[in-house]
Design an enzyme around this catalytic site. Structure first.
Site, PDB file in Angstrom:
ATOM      1  N   ALA A  91      -2.920 -15.718 -36.144  1.00  0.00           N
ATOM      2  CA  ALA A  91      -2.817 -17.155 -35.875  1.00  0.00           C
ATOM      3  C   ALA A  91      -3.180 -17.934 -37.130  1.00  0.00           C
ATOM      4  O   ALA A  91      -3.988 -17.480 -37.937  1.00  0.00           O
ATOM      5  CB  ALA A  91      -3.768 -17.519 -34.742  1.00  0.00           C
ATOM      6  N   GLY A 132      -3.761 -12.363 -34.316  1.00  0.00           N
ATOM      7  CA  GLY A 132      -2.559 -12.635 -33.520  1.00  0.00           C
ATOM      8  C   GLY A 132      -1.379 -11.788 -33.958  1.00  0.00           C
ATOM      9  O   GLY A 132      -0.484 -11.505 -33.157  1.00  0.00           O
ATOM     10  N   GLU A 135      -1.870  -8.691 -32.163  1.00  0.00           N
ATOM     11  CA  GLU A 135      -1.611  -8.945 -30.731  1.00  0.00           C
ATOM     12  C   GLU A 135      -0.108  -8.940 -30.448  1.00  0.00           C
ATOM     13  O   GLU A 135       0.344  -8.427 -29.423  1.00  0.00           O
ATOM     14  CB  GLU A 135      -2.224 -10.276 -30.310  1.00  0.00           C
ATOM     15  CG  GLU A 135      -3.752 -10.220 -30.209  1.00  0.00           C
ATOM     16  CD  GLU A 135      -4.332 -11.544 -29.757  1.00  0.00           C
ATOM     17  OE1 GLU A 135      -4.033 -12.572 -30.404  1.00  0.00           O
ATOM     18  OE2 GLU A 135      -5.076 -11.562 -28.769  1.00  0.00           O
ATOM     19  N   GLU A 155     -11.104 -11.571 -35.269  1.00  0.00           N
ATOM     20  CA  GLU A 155     -11.506 -12.887 -34.755  1.00  0.00           C
ATOM     21  C   GLU A 155     -13.014 -13.075 -34.731  1.00  0.00           C
ATOM     22  O   GLU A 155     -13.525 -14.174 -34.919  1.00  0.00           O
ATOM     23  CB  GLU A 155     -10.928 -13.081 -33.341  1.00  0.00           C
ATOM     24  CG  GLU A 155      -9.435 -13.396 -33.312  1.00  0.00           C
ATOM     25  CD  GLU A 155      -8.547 -12.167 -33.407  1.00  0.00           C
ATOM     26  OE1 GLU A 155      -9.069 -11.063 -33.664  1.00  0.00           O
ATOM     27  OE2 GLU A 155      -7.332 -12.311 -33.219  1.00  0.00           O
TER      28      GLU A 155
END
Ligand code: COA
Length: 723
Positions: A91, A132, A135, A155
Site C-alpha cells: 500500500a 499489500g 497480500e 506493517e
C-alpha cells in the site's frame, strides 16, 4: 522447455531465460498498470515507480484490467507481475496517512474481484512482495518467485497490522507458527524460506514464464486451483498452547505496543473463528491500529529515516568514491565489530593494532562474534565464513598501503587519536578517506593532524557495531562534499541508517545524552532510586533505563569521558559516578555497578542506595519521594532542549535526524517517534512551560532555548528546519 510452451512463450515475446523488466504494454504513456494477452493468458503488470506501491491509480488500473480479463472469453487464466524486477512494496504509505487508501477500489475490493473472477490467477514475483503487495499475491491461486525475491508483511514496523486479509491468508498457507514469527517481526523472508513454509508454490529463474505455464495448467484443469481463503489444512490442528506460549515469550519485546498484539490476535482468530468473522476482525484491528498514535509515530520514523539520507553537501553532482578495501585501526571490541560491518558488506578489511597479541585477540573476538551470529541464525555458516575470510590482521601500517578508507577505533583519547591520524596520513594512499570512530572528540583537531583535512570525517558506530543500526557521520569543517557523499553511501551499503551530524562535543547523540545522564544522577541525589528511574524509562518504552545503560557502558568509561568535558558555569557533575568508579562499581563488567549482576540478570544492591544517600547528605539535599511523572519529565525535557540547540547550531539538519539517532542509537521507542517528535506531540508550548518551571532550581540546561521558542511559535520543527 516443451515445444508447446515455447510456442506460447514466443507468441508472448517471452524468450527462455530472458528477464522482463520493461512495461509489457509500451504505449509511451506513464500508466501504472499494463495489460497484455498471450492467447488464453492475460498478463497484468503493476508499473508504478519506484517500488510499485498500490496507490489509487494502480488499484483503479488493476480493477479495470481484472474486469477486462474476466470479460474476454479467450482469456482462461491471469498472471499478475510487477515492472522493474519488483512485484510491489505494498500500500502507498502516504495514502494510509491521508485516507486515500480507503478510496474505492480498496485492496479488499480488488481481492474480492480476484477471488470471484472464475479464472485462475498466478503471481509472478521478482524482487519485493511486501505488505499489500504480498497480500495481492496471497490472494492468487499460486505464487511463483525468482530465487532472489523476498517476502514480508512489514506493517508492524509502521504500527499497523495487515488489513486486507494478510494475516488470514498467510496463516492458512504457512501455518500459525510461521505466521506469528514472520508477521510480528515484519522480517523479510527469502524465496527459499517462503517455499519451505508453503507461502509460495515454486521458484524459477524466470518466474513470469513459469507462472504463465502454471496458470495454463490450472486453467486446463491439470491441477485444481485453490484459494488461500479455502485452505484449512494448516489451521486444523494447532498446538493448544501455541498462542499462550508466544504471548508469554514476547511480552517484554512487545510491551507498550499495540500492533504486535493485534497481529497475534488476528492469527489466533484465523485458527479459531469462522473465516468470514476472522477476516472481519482483522480489518477491525487494522482500523484500530491505523487510528493509533503509534502508527503516526512509526510513519514519521519511516519518512525521517529516508530524509536523513538526503544530505545537502553543496555540490549536487558529487559522486561517492568506491570503497573496496578498508583498514580498521584498533582491534578492540569496537574495532572488531566495525571490521565485521565492512566484511559483511563484501569489503576487504585489514584490522591493525600495535602488537601481535592485540591483533590476535581482535581476530579471535571477530571469530567469536561470527560464531554467535551463526548460533542465533542471523548468518549462515557459509556467509559467516566468507565474511570472516575478508578480515586479516596486521601490526604494520604498511599493510594499509592500498586501502580506500581507514577507520580509527582506538581508545577515546585525543593525543592517541592524533598520532594514529598522522600515521594513517603517511601510510595510506592520498585518495583514501580517513575516518574516526570517536563518539565525542573534535574532528577538526584530528583533520589538522593530516595533510588531507578534506578527506577526514567522523564515522561513529554504536556498540555492538555489527548489530546496531545507527552510523553517526560527522562533518568536519574541511570535509569535502565527496567525502560526505562517500560515508553516507557507505552507511547504506553497510545496512546502517546513516545520519550526518556537525562537529561539536558529543555530536548529536552523546551531546544530548550528557544532560539526560546528568539529570538521572540529580534525581538520585534528590531521593529517587536506580530501580525507580530505570523502571519509569523502561515503562516509557526505552530498551534500557539510564543507570542500567551506564552499567553496560562502564561507569569508569562514563566518568573518564566526563573529566574531559566542560560544563556551563551554573552546572555541576554529580559526584555519584566518580564514587561508583572509585569503589570498583564499574558496571556489568565488574559484576556490580548501580546493580549487582549475575550473568545478564540485574539485582538491587542496598549498598548503592547507601552511597547515594551519603552523597545527598554531603550536598545538604533532603531526600524526598519523586513520582514517575516527574522522573519522566526531568529526563526527557533536557533531551528536547539540547536537541533544539543542535538544530539552532546546524549540528543536526532536521528534527527527524535527531529522532533517528535516538531511536537507533539510544533505544528511544520507535513507536513514540523519537524525542523531538515526542515533544511536538506533547505540545512545544507545554514543553517550554515545564522547562521554565524547572529552570530556576535546576540549572542552565533547563532554560528553553530561542530555537525551541521559535519552533513553538511557528507550530513545529518542520517550519524552521530545511532538508
Ligand atoms: N509506499 C509509498 N512509498 C514507498 C513505499 C510504500 N509502500 N515503499 C517505499 N516507498 C518509497 C520510499 O519512501 C522512498 O521514497 P523517497 O525516494 O522519496 O525517499 C522510495 O520508495 C524508495 O524506498 P527506499 O526505502 O529508499 O528504498 P530501498 O531500496 O532501501 O527499500 C523497500 C525498498 C521497498 C524495501 C522499502 O522502501 C520498504 O521497506 N518499504 C516499505 C514497505 C512497507 O512497509 N509496505 C507496507 C505498507 S503498509
Amino acid at each position: 522447455m516443451a515445444r508447446g510452451a515455447r510456442r506460447r512463450a514466443e507468441r508472448l515475446e517471452l524468450r527462455p531465460g530472458a528477464r522482463y523488466h520493461r512495461p509489457i504494454h509500451a504505449l509511451g504513456i506513464a500508466v501504472p498498470t499494463h495489460y497484455r494477452r498471450d492467447g488464453d493468458v492475460a498478463l497484468l503488470q503493476i508499473d508504478n515507480p519506484p517500488v510499485n506501491a498500490l496507490d489509487l491509480s494502480v488499484r483503479t488500473g488493476l480493477e479495470a484490467l481484472l474486469r477486462r480479463a474476466a470479460d474476454e472469453p479467450q482469456v482462461k487464466a491471469v498472471v499478475l507481475c510487477g515492472a522493474r524486477a519488483c512485484f510491489s512494496a505494498g500500500a502507498d504509505i502516504s495514502e494510509i496517512a491521508s485516507g486515500a487508501a480507503f478510496h474505492s477500489p480498496m485492496l479488499l475490493e480488488l481481492h474480492a474481484r480476484m477471488e470471484a473472477l472464475g479464472k485462475p490467477i498466478v503471481a509472478a514475483i521478482e524482487g519485493a512482495a511486501l505488505g499489500g503487495g504480498l497480500e495481492l499475491a496471497l490472494t492468487c491461486h499460486a505464487r511463483i518467485a525468482a530465487p532472489e525475491a523476498r517476502f514480508a508483511l512489514p506493517e508492524v514496523k509502521l504500527g499497523l497490522i495487515p488489513g486486507s486479509g494478510g494475516t488470514q491468508r498467510f496463516t492458512r498457507l504457512a501455518g500459525p507458527a510461521a505466521a506469528l514469527e514472520a508477521i510480528t517481526s515484519g522480517a523479510q523472508l527469502p524465496a527459499a524460506r517462503a517455499l519451505a513454509i508453503g507461502l509460495i508454490d515454486a521458484i524459477g529463474a524466470d518466474p513470469l514464464q513459469v507462472a504463465v505455464a502454471w496458470a495454463r495448467r490450472l486453467a486446463d484443469g491439470a491441477s485444481v486451483p485453490v484459494l488461500a481463503r479455502a485452505r484449512e489444512d494448516k489451521i486444523a490442528a494447532v498446538e493448544p498452547d501455541l498462542f499462550t506460549a508466544f504471548r508469554a515469550a514476547r511480552a517484554r519485546a512487545f510491551r507498550g505496543q499495540l500492533a504486535p498484539w493485534r497481529i497475534v490476535d488476528a492469527i489466533e482468530a484465523a485458527c479459531t473463528r469462522p473465516a468470514l468473522e476472522a477476516f472481519q476482525l482483522e480489518r477491525q484491528w487494522y482500523l484500530e491500529c491505523r487510528a493509533s498514535p503509534q502508527r503516526k509515530a512509526l510513519m514519521h520514523v519511516f519518512h525521517a529515516e529516508r530524509a536523513a539520507r538526503r544530505v545537502a553537501v553543496a555540490a549536487p553532482q558529487v559522486e561517492a568514491l568506491p570503497i573496496a578495501r578498508v583498514g580498521v585501526v584498533g582491534a578492540g571490541t569496537m574495532g572488531a565489530g566495525i571490521a565485521m560491518c565492512f566484511a559483511n558488506a563484501g569489503i576487504d578489511v585489514t584490522l591493525l593494532d600495535v602488537s601481535r597479541e592485540a591483533v590476535a585477540r581482535g581476530l579471535e573476538r571477530v571469530g567469536e562474534l561470527y560464531g554467535e551470529s551463526v548460533a542465533r541464525g542471523k548468518l549462515t555458516d557459509e556467509v559467516a565464513s566468507a565474511a570472516r575470510a575478508r578480515i586479516r590482521g596486521a601490526v604494520d601500517y604498511a599493510a594499509l598501503a592500498d586501502v580506500d578508507m581507514a577507520v580509527e577505533a582506538v581508545f577515546e583519547d585525543l593525543a592517541l587519536k592524533c598520532q594514529v591520524f598522522e600515521r594513517l596520513d603517511r601510510s595510506t594512499p592520498p585518495r583514501a578517506i580517513l575516518a574516526s570512530n570517536t563518539s565525542t572528540l573534535d574532528i577538526d583537531r584530528l583533520a589538522a593532524c593530516t595533510a588531507r583535512p578534506q578527506q577526514v570525517v567522523g564515522t561513529h558506530f554504536f556498540s555492538p557495531a555489527h548489530v546496531m543500526k545507527l552510523m553517526e557521520n560527522v562533518r568536519g569543517r574541511a570535509s569535502s562534499p565527496q567525502t560526505l557523499a562517500t560515508v553516507m553511501a557507505l552507511g547504506r551499503r553497510l545496512g546502517k541508517i546513516a545520519v550526518l551530524a556537525g562537529n561539536c562535543d558529543g555530536f548529536i547523540g552523546n551531546r544530548m545524552l550528557q544532560y539526560y545522564g546528568a539529570e538521572a544522577e540529580r534525581l538520585l541525589e534528590e531521593g529517587a532510586t536506580p530501580e525507580q528511574i530505570d523502571a519509569v524509562i523502561e515503562a516509557f518504552g526505552f530498551a534500557m533505563g539510564p543507570l542500567a545503560m551506564r552499567d553496560l557502558a562502564g561507569n569508569d568509561v562514563g566518568w573518564a569521558i566526563r573529566r574531559h568535558r566542560t560544563l556551563p558555569a551554573d552546572e555541576r557533575w554529580s559526584p555519584i559516578l566518580e564514587r561508583m568508579a572509585a569503589q570498583g562499581r564499574l558496571g556489568r563488567k565488574s559484576g556490580r555497578g548501580f546493580y549487582l549482576y549475575e550473568g545478564r540478570e540485574r539485582r538491587s544492591d542496598p549498598q548503592v542506595l547507601a552511597l547515594i544517600s551519603a552523597v545527598s547528605r554531603e550536598l545538604g539535599i533532603e531526600r524526598r519521594e519523586i513520582g514517575a511523572g516527574e522522573i519522566l519529565a526531568r529526563l526527557l525535557h533536557p533531551l528536547v532542549n539540547e536537541g533544539a540547540k543542535l538544530l539552532a547550531e546546524g549540528i543536526a539538519a532536521r528534527a527527524g535526524d535527531i529522532d533517528v539517532v535516538y531511536i537507533h542509537g539510544y533505544g528511544f521507542p520507535a513507536y513514540k517517534g523519537g524525542p523531538m517528535y515526542w515533544a511536538e506531540q506533547e505540545g512545544l508550548a507545554k514543553v517550554i512551560a515545564t522547562l521554565e518551571r524547572l529552570a530556576p532550581s535546576h540549572g542552565a540546561r533547563w532554560r528553553p532555548c530561542a530555537y525551541l521558542r521559535a519552533a513553538a511559535a511557528r507550530g513545529g520543527w518542520e517550519h524552521l528546519t530545511q532538508c
